[in-house]
Each structure stands twice: as C-alpha cells, then as structure tokens.
Scaffold this motif. Sequence first.
Motif, PDB file in Angstrom:
ATOM      1  N   LEU A  40       0.830  -1.210   0.000  1.00 27.81           N
ATOM      2  CA  LEU A  40       0.000   0.000   0.000  1.00 27.81           C
ATOM      3  C   LEU A  40       0.863   1.258   0.000  1.00 27.81           C
ATOM      4  O   LEU A  40       0.521   2.258  -0.635  1.00 27.81           O
ATOM      5  CB  LEU A  40      -0.917   0.002   1.223  1.00 27.81           C
ATOM      6  CG  LEU A  40      -2.055  -1.023   1.215  1.00 27.81           C
ATOM      7  CD1 LEU A  40      -2.835  -0.966   2.523  1.00 27.81           C
ATOM      8  CD2 LEU A  40      -2.989  -0.781   0.029  1.00 27.81           C
ATOM      9  N   LEU A  63       1.971   1.645  -3.519  1.00 27.82           N
ATOM     10  CA  LEU A  63       0.860   1.948  -4.415  1.00 27.82           C
ATOM     11  C   LEU A  63       0.393   3.389  -4.266  1.00 27.82           C
ATOM     12  O   LEU A  63       0.203   4.103  -5.258  1.00 27.82           O
ATOM     13  CB  LEU A  63      -0.302   0.984  -4.138  1.00 27.82           C
ATOM     14  CG  LEU A  63      -1.607   1.251  -4.886  1.00 27.82           C
ATOM     15  CD1 LEU A  63      -1.401   1.123  -6.393  1.00 27.82           C
ATOM     16  CD2 LEU A  63      -2.696   0.291  -4.410  1.00 27.82           C
ATOM     17  N   TRP A  87      -5.758 -11.263  -1.322  1.00 26.29           N
ATOM     18  CA  TRP A  87      -5.728  -9.823  -1.052  1.00 26.29           C
ATOM     19  C   TRP A  87      -4.289  -9.293  -1.066  1.00 26.29           C
ATOM     20  O   TRP A  87      -4.028  -8.195  -1.567  1.00 26.29           O
ATOM     21  CB  TRP A  87      -6.364  -9.529   0.304  1.00 26.29           C
ATOM     22  CG  TRP A  87      -7.861  -9.618   0.315  1.00 26.29           C
ATOM     23  CD1 TRP A  87      -8.632 -10.573   0.910  1.00 26.29           C
ATOM     24  CD2 TRP A  87      -8.781  -8.699  -0.309  1.00 26.29           C
ATOM     25  NE1 TRP A  87      -9.968 -10.322   0.697  1.00 26.29           N
ATOM     26  CE2 TRP A  87     -10.081  -9.169  -0.046  1.00 26.29           C
ATOM     27  CE3 TRP A  87      -8.623  -7.538  -1.051  1.00 26.29           C
ATOM     28  CZ2 TRP A  87     -11.217  -8.509  -0.507  1.00 26.29           C
ATOM     29  CZ3 TRP A  87      -9.752  -6.886  -1.516  1.00 26.29           C
ATOM     30  CH2 TRP A  87     -11.030  -7.364  -1.240  1.00 26.29           C
ATOM     31  N   LEU A 118      -3.150  -9.044  -4.624  1.00 19.42           N
ATOM     32  CA  LEU A 118      -3.807  -7.915  -5.294  1.00 19.42           C
ATOM     33  C   LEU A 118      -3.119  -6.599  -4.943  1.00 19.42           C
ATOM     34  O   LEU A 118      -2.884  -5.749  -5.823  1.00 19.42           O
ATOM     35  CB  LEU A 118      -5.275  -7.867  -4.885  1.00 19.42           C
ATOM     36  CG  LEU A 118      -6.121  -6.762  -5.522  1.00 19.42           C
ATOM     37  CD1 LEU A 118      -6.196  -6.946  -7.040  1.00 19.42           C
ATOM     38  CD2 LEU A 118      -7.530  -6.767  -4.924  1.00 19.42           C
ATOM     39  N   ALA A 119      -2.779  -6.417  -3.672  1.00 22.20           N
ATOM     40  CA  ALA A 119      -2.087  -5.197  -3.263  1.00 22.20           C
ATOM     41  C   ALA A 119      -0.706  -5.105  -3.904  1.00 22.20           C
ATOM     42  O   ALA A 119      -0.291  -4.035  -4.383  1.00 22.20           O
ATOM     43  CB  ALA A 119      -1.962  -5.154  -1.739  1.00 22.20           C
ATOM     44  N   ALA A 137       0.221  -6.517  -6.729  1.00 19.19           N
ATOM     45  CA  ALA A 137       0.043  -6.312  -8.170  1.00 19.19           C
ATOM     46  C   ALA A 137      -0.221  -4.839  -8.471  1.00 19.19           C
ATOM     47  O   ALA A 137       0.328  -4.276  -9.426  1.00 19.19           O
ATOM     48  CB  ALA A 137      -1.093  -7.179  -8.691  1.00 19.19           C
ATOM     49  N   GLY A 138      -1.061  -4.193  -7.649  1.00 15.28           N
ATOM     50  CA  GLY A 138      -1.324  -2.773  -7.849  1.00 15.28           C
ATOM     51  C   GLY A 138      -0.076  -1.935  -7.653  1.00 15.28           C
ATOM     52  O   GLY A 138       0.199  -1.002  -8.417  1.00 15.28           O
ATOM     53  N   ALA A 139       0.712  -2.275  -6.621  1.00 10.91           N
ATOM     54  CA  ALA A 139       1.951  -1.541  -6.363  1.00 10.91           C
ATOM     55  C   ALA A 139       2.949  -1.742  -7.495  1.00 10.91           C
ATOM     56  O   ALA A 139       3.623  -0.788  -7.926  1.00 10.91           O
ATOM     57  CB  ALA A 139       2.556  -1.999  -5.037  1.00 10.91           C
ATOM     58  N   TYR A 156       2.307  -2.457 -10.656  1.00 13.54           N
ATOM     59  CA  TYR A 156       1.833  -1.768 -11.859  1.00 13.54           C
ATOM     60  C   TYR A 156       2.169  -0.277 -11.801  1.00 13.54           C
ATOM     61  O   TYR A 156       2.676   0.293 -12.766  1.00 13.54           O
ATOM     62  CB  TYR A 156       0.331  -1.958 -12.011  1.00 13.54           C
ATOM     63  CG  TYR A 156      -0.249  -1.283 -13.234  1.00 13.54           C
ATOM     64  CD1 TYR A 156      -0.195  -1.904 -14.484  1.00 13.54           C
ATOM     65  CD2 TYR A 156      -0.828  -0.026 -13.138  1.00 13.54           C
ATOM     66  CE1 TYR A 156      -0.715  -1.277 -15.611  1.00 13.54           C
ATOM     67  CE2 TYR A 156      -1.348   0.607 -14.260  1.00 13.54           C
ATOM     68  CZ  TYR A 156      -1.288  -0.025 -15.499  1.00 13.54           C
ATOM     69  OH  TYR A 156      -1.793   0.601 -16.610  1.00 13.54           O
ATOM     70  N   ARG A 157       1.899   0.345 -10.658  1.00 16.04           N
ATOM     71  CA  ARG A 157       2.169   1.781 -10.566  1.00 16.04           C
ATOM     72  C   ARG A 157       3.676   2.061 -10.561  1.00 16.04           C
ATOM     73  O   ARG A 157       4.130   3.059 -11.125  1.00 16.04           O
ATOM     74  CB  ARG A 157       1.546   2.371  -9.296  1.00 16.04           C
ATOM     75  CG  ARG A 157       1.721   3.876  -9.270  1.00 16.04           C
ATOM     76  CD  ARG A 157       0.993   4.574  -8.174  1.00 16.04           C
ATOM     77  NE  ARG A 157       1.095   6.021  -8.372  1.00 16.04           N
ATOM     78  CZ  ARG A 157       0.727   6.915  -7.480  1.00 16.04           C
ATOM     79  NH1 ARG A 157       0.214   6.525  -6.324  1.00 16.04           N
ATOM     80  NH2 ARG A 157       0.865   8.210  -7.732  1.00 16.04           N
TER      81      ARG A 157
END
Length: 279
Positions: free
Chosen positions: A192, A195, A262, A265-266, A268-270, A272-273
């Motif tokens: 997080l 991200l 979960w 997912l966190a 993967a989002g981090a 990507y950004r």
Amino acid sequence: MSTLTAPAEATPGTPARPAHRVTGRRVLASEWAKLWSLRSTWITLGLGLLFLVAFGLIAANHYRSGIGSGRQERDFATATAVSLSLFGTNFAQLALGVLGVLVTAGEYSTGTIRSTLTAVPRRLPVLWSKAAVFGLVALVVGTLGAFVAFALGSGIVSGTPAALSPTHTGVVRSLLGAGLYLGLVGVIGTALGALLRSVAGGIAVLVAALMLIPGLVSLLPSSWQDDIGPYLPGNAGESMFALTHDSTTLSPTAGLLVFLGWTALALAGAAYRLVRSDV
C-alpha cells in the motif's frame, strides 16, 4: 608541424575497476540494511511485540478475575487460552502494518526512492525485496509474540475452563497462523505504501480494510453479511488463527488462500504503478 599525441595507456600495476551487477541478493541485502538503519523500525517492532503480549496478558487476567468473582462477561464465556493470548493481534497488526507502509512510502516522502531506483533501474526487484524483507521480519516478530503470549497466558488461566496445553488440537496451528497473518499484514502495508506513495494514505487504507469495513458490513442485511463478510481481509485473516470455526467463517486453509489473494492484489497494484509511473 603537427604534434601527434599518443593515447593514454593504463598503468600496468593499476587494477581494473570491478564491475558490480545488480543481483537479487544484493538488492535484498540493501533493503535489509536500510530497514535496520531506521530507529522507527526498532521502536515500532517493539510496540508490535508489546501489544501482542501485553493485551494477551490483560485479557487472560480479565478472564481469570471474572471466573473468581462468578460474574463472567458474555464475550468471555467461550474464551480459550488461545483466543485470550491472541487478543492483542488486532493491535499488533496496526503497528506492523504501519511500519510496512513506512518502509516504502517513507522513501517517497523523503525523495530517497530516486536514488534507490537509480541503483536498481528495473524497479520491481526493489518492491519484491522490500516486501520479502519486511514480511519475514513481521512474521518472526508475530510468531514469537504469539508463542510468548500463549505461554504466559496459559499460566494465568491454568485450572479454568479456558486452559489448553500446546498439545491440544489446533493450538500450534493457531499460533503459527497468527504469526503468518501478521507477516502478511506487513507485506500488505509495504504494498500500500508503494501503491499510494503516501504515508497517511497508506495507513488510512490499511486501517479501513482491516478494521473499519468489517464493522460497516455488519450493518448490512444478514444474508449479505454471510456472503461478503467472511471474504473481507480482516475476517479472512482472523480465520487463519481462530481455534474454532462455524458456518459463518472460513476454514483456516480457505482464510489463508483468501488473505493471500488480497496480498497478491495489493502487490500487483503496487507493481503496476511502480513500473508505469514516474517517481
């Protein structure tokens, strides 16, 4: 008349400059050194361990006093040595999760992330290394705290209906599950932070996901609660270390798989950004 200048030659006795390659082991070593160089790491890990043990002892003492007075509260009626010892898990997860956010978002707030990504141009190894290093540290601290809290709490509730021995079915699994849960909370905090790139934002989302949203879902119709509630991060994580389960909760294995989802997912989002946007 022109003068020709001969190209400079290397002195025979001068050693060649070694070429340093960026390897996974070196990135891990770098993140390990950075983690322990911060005073906040020692303080926050100490607080996480203190919360886990201290609140477990407080819960065990409260249960023991209720047994002695004959006026046991309803919430403690079915308590066990495991549930009492792990009472501080909700408080410890805040300390470890917040430190996870600081591990990544702290570099963005100070600007040191530019130096880090200059040294590791591929970027993603930095995220994986931060998550792995801090996740391992949080796992060790959480597991140690769970076993210490149980050892001390068992002595307090000895001779009561809540008493359990380490050989009782599910006890060791619950204690290991609590440590694993706290380790994954640390990884989610790290993700997080990367991200959102904001300490305040990362902490806010972490607290909302683990503590606030489950409370809000309890306001929904009961049929919705049964369908949604067990799969929320906090509830799925709690089922990892719960000693007993019913039809409204997930099994330990299912809870672990959901919480791993979960976590993935966190991350993967981090990732990507981190790859797609500038620092």
